[in-house]
Write a protein that holds these residues in place. Sequence first.
Motif, PDB file in Angstrom:
ATOM      1  N   SER A  61       0.742  -1.395  -0.189  1.00 52.33           N
ATOM      2  CA  SER A  61       0.002  -0.172  -0.210  1.00 52.33           C
ATOM      3  C   SER A  61       0.801   1.370   0.018  1.00 52.33           C
ATOM      4  O   SER A  61       1.989   1.405   0.451  1.00 52.33           O
ATOM      5  N   ALA A  62       0.221   2.410  -0.540  1.00 52.37           N
ATOM      6  CA  ALA A  62       0.798   3.661  -0.405  1.00 52.37           C
ATOM      7  C   ALA A  62       1.298   4.059   1.012  1.00 52.37           C
ATOM      8  O   ALA A  62       2.474   4.684   1.384  1.00 52.37           O
ATOM      9  N   ASP A  63       0.348   3.866   2.131  1.00 56.63           N
ATOM     10  CA  ASP A  63       0.497   4.083   3.232  1.00 56.63           C
ATOM     11  C   ASP A  63       1.965   3.433   3.745  1.00 56.63           C
ATOM     12  O   ASP A  63       2.978   3.948   4.467  1.00 56.63           O
ATOM     13  N   ALA A  64       2.037   2.171   3.778  1.00 58.49           N
ATOM     14  CA  ALA A  64       3.249   1.457   4.032  1.00 58.49           C
ATOM     15  C   ALA A  64       4.379   1.769   3.469  1.00 58.49           C
ATOM     16  O   ALA A  64       5.591   2.019   3.926  1.00 58.49           O
ATOM     17  N   GLY A  65       4.202   2.073   2.074  1.00 55.71           N
ATOM     18  CA  GLY A  65       5.557   2.359   1.322  1.00 55.71           C
ATOM     19  C   GLY A  65       6.141   3.805   1.856  1.00 55.71           C
ATOM     20  O   GLY A  65       7.193   4.001   1.802  1.00 55.71           O
ATOM     21  N   PHE A  66       5.002   4.640   2.078  1.00 57.92           N
ATOM     22  CA  PHE A  66       5.354   6.002   2.569  1.00 57.92           C
ATOM     23  C   PHE A  66       6.198   6.055   3.744  1.00 57.92           C
ATOM     24  O   PHE A  66       6.826   6.541   4.199  1.00 57.92           O
ATOM     25  N   ALA A  67       5.484   5.198   4.771  1.00 59.49           N
ATOM     26  CA  ALA A  67       6.050   5.072   6.130  1.00 59.49           C
ATOM     27  C   ALA A  67       7.372   4.688   6.022  1.00 59.49           C
ATOM     28  O   ALA A  67       8.446   5.130   6.797  1.00 59.49           O
ATOM     29  N   ARG A  68       7.741   3.520   5.296  1.00 64.84           N
ATOM     30  CA  ARG A  68       9.191   2.882   5.063  1.00 64.84           C
ATOM     31  C   ARG A  68      10.104   4.004   4.552  1.00 64.84           C
ATOM     32  O   ARG A  68      11.012   4.110   5.189  1.00 64.84           O
ATOM     33  N   ASP A  69       9.688   4.653   3.415  1.00 64.82           N
ATOM     34  CA  ASP A  69      10.502   5.355   2.794  1.00 64.82           C
ATOM     35  C   ASP A  69      10.938   6.742   3.201  1.00 64.82           C
ATOM     36  O   ASP A  69      12.131   7.176   3.500  1.00 64.82           O
ATOM     37  N   MET A  70       9.826   7.203   3.745  1.00 63.43           N
ATOM     38  CA  MET A  70       9.926   8.575   4.521  1.00 63.43           C
ATOM     39  C   MET A  70      10.895   8.497   5.685  1.00 63.43           C
ATOM     40  O   MET A  70      11.540   9.548   6.072  1.00 63.43           O
ATOM     41  N   GLY A 181      11.875  15.057  -0.504  1.00 66.46           N
ATOM     42  CA  GLY A 181      10.937  14.592   0.459  1.00 66.46           C
ATOM     43  C   GLY A 181       9.467  15.418   0.309  1.00 66.46           C
ATOM     44  O   GLY A 181       8.474  14.628   0.841  1.00 66.46           O
ATOM     45  N   VAL A 182       9.452  16.683  -0.105  1.00 65.23           N
ATOM     46  CA  VAL A 182       8.238  17.211  -0.464  1.00 65.23           C
ATOM     47  C   VAL A 182       7.526  16.624  -1.485  1.00 65.23           C
ATOM     48  O   VAL A 182       6.250  16.246  -1.368  1.00 65.23           O
ATOM     49  N   GLU A 183       8.084  16.054  -2.495  1.00 62.93           N
ATOM     50  CA  GLU A 183       7.467  15.419  -3.565  1.00 62.93           C
ATOM     51  C   GLU A 183       7.016  14.044  -3.087  1.00 62.93           C
ATOM     52  O   GLU A 183       5.938  13.528  -3.453  1.00 62.93           O
ATOM     53  N   MET A 184       7.709  13.421  -2.082  1.00 62.55           N
ATOM     54  CA  MET A 184       7.111  12.002  -1.809  1.00 62.55           C
ATOM     55  C   MET A 184       6.020  12.258  -0.664  1.00 62.55           C
ATOM     56  O   MET A 184       5.176  11.595  -0.815  1.00 62.55           O
ATOM     57  N   ALA A 185       5.920  13.406  -0.185  1.00 63.48           N
ATOM     58  CA  ALA A 185       4.751  13.523   0.901  1.00 63.48           C
ATOM     59  C   ALA A 185       3.474  13.987   0.025  1.00 63.48           C
ATOM     60  O   ALA A 185       2.727  13.640   0.268  1.00 63.48           O
ATOM     61  N   GLU A 186       3.918  14.874  -0.888  1.00 63.17           N
ATOM     62  CA  GLU A 186       2.824  15.176  -2.078  1.00 63.17           C
ATOM     63  C   GLU A 186       2.076  13.825  -2.467  1.00 63.17           C
ATOM     64  O   GLU A 186       0.888  13.852  -2.638  1.00 63.17           O
ATOM     65  N   ALA A 187       2.943  12.959  -2.695  1.00 64.68           N
ATOM     66  CA  ALA A 187       2.382  11.645  -3.463  1.00 64.68           C
ATOM     67  C   ALA A 187       1.724  11.123  -2.246  1.00 64.68           C
ATOM     68  O   ALA A 187       0.529  10.488  -2.763  1.00 64.68           O
ATOM     69  N   ALA A 188       2.109  11.107  -0.843  1.00 63.89           N
ATOM     70  CA  ALA A 188       1.254  10.393  -0.092  1.00 63.89           C
ATOM     71  C   ALA A 188       0.083  11.079   0.054  1.00 63.89           C
ATOM     72  O   ALA A 188      -1.125  10.484   0.736  1.00 63.89           O
ATOM     73  N   VAL A 189      -0.078  12.531   0.309  1.00 64.99           N
ATOM     74  CA  VAL A 189      -1.301  13.125   0.266  1.00 64.99           C
ATOM     75  C   VAL A 189      -2.278  12.644  -0.659  1.00 64.99           C
ATOM     76  O   VAL A 189      -3.436  12.533  -0.309  1.00 64.99           O
TER      77      VAL A 189
END
Length: 229
Positions: A61-70, A181-189
């Motif tokens: 999931s995007a949630d898990a991927g974001f948590a790990r990568d960020m 980091g901003v680009e990654m966070a925008e994707a998670a949003v």
Amino acid sequence: MPGTTTLPDDSDEQVGPAAGGARRQGTFVAVAALLVALGAVGGLLTGTRLAPSAATPAEGSADAGFARDMRVHHLQAVEMGVLVREATEDAEVRQLALDIVLTQQQQAGQMHAWLETWGLPQSGPAEPMAWMTGHGDHGAAPDGLMPGMATRDELTALAEADGAEAERIFLGLMIPHHEAGVEMAEAAVDLAEQDVVRDLAGAIVTAQEAELTVLREMLDARGGAPTEG
């Protein structure tokens, strides 16, 4: 129960540039120990505060991927902040670095706690940034580093530098680090399902965009990154 880890404040005795070589002995070991201690505290402080708003995120999931990568992304920013505070007496840079260390370590603790709550391991089988498929070209570099992350050689250069040189290296590395980091966070949003994930991602976008303005101004005031020109 882990003990409290305290970063030195700017009233501590300062070490001059002439002692830079000796001061760097064991720096990476000290940084690693600090990250472990802060990570344990961050996990304990945030582990009971998660109230999922949707079904528990699954592997992939995007949630898990974001948590790990960020989380990985944040921990490198913490490492760089600790290194530059060891290398400079400049109060402005030291304060900015401290803000980054404390904020991003706390957020990394949140993400560690999310994964534990979801019953997912801290690392997964997918390549870094795979969860962002369809949200721009943000794949990992050939060396496995995520966009914006410093190489080991760049971190070594920061660890070995002193004074103004260390400040310029740090600021020059943090700018692309924050931009990615901003680009990654925008994707998670856009892609995450959990309210807590989207909320934190939005907060990261706001904070790091503001910090980018400060980072660029501070780097310009110090003559630009050492690799430029």
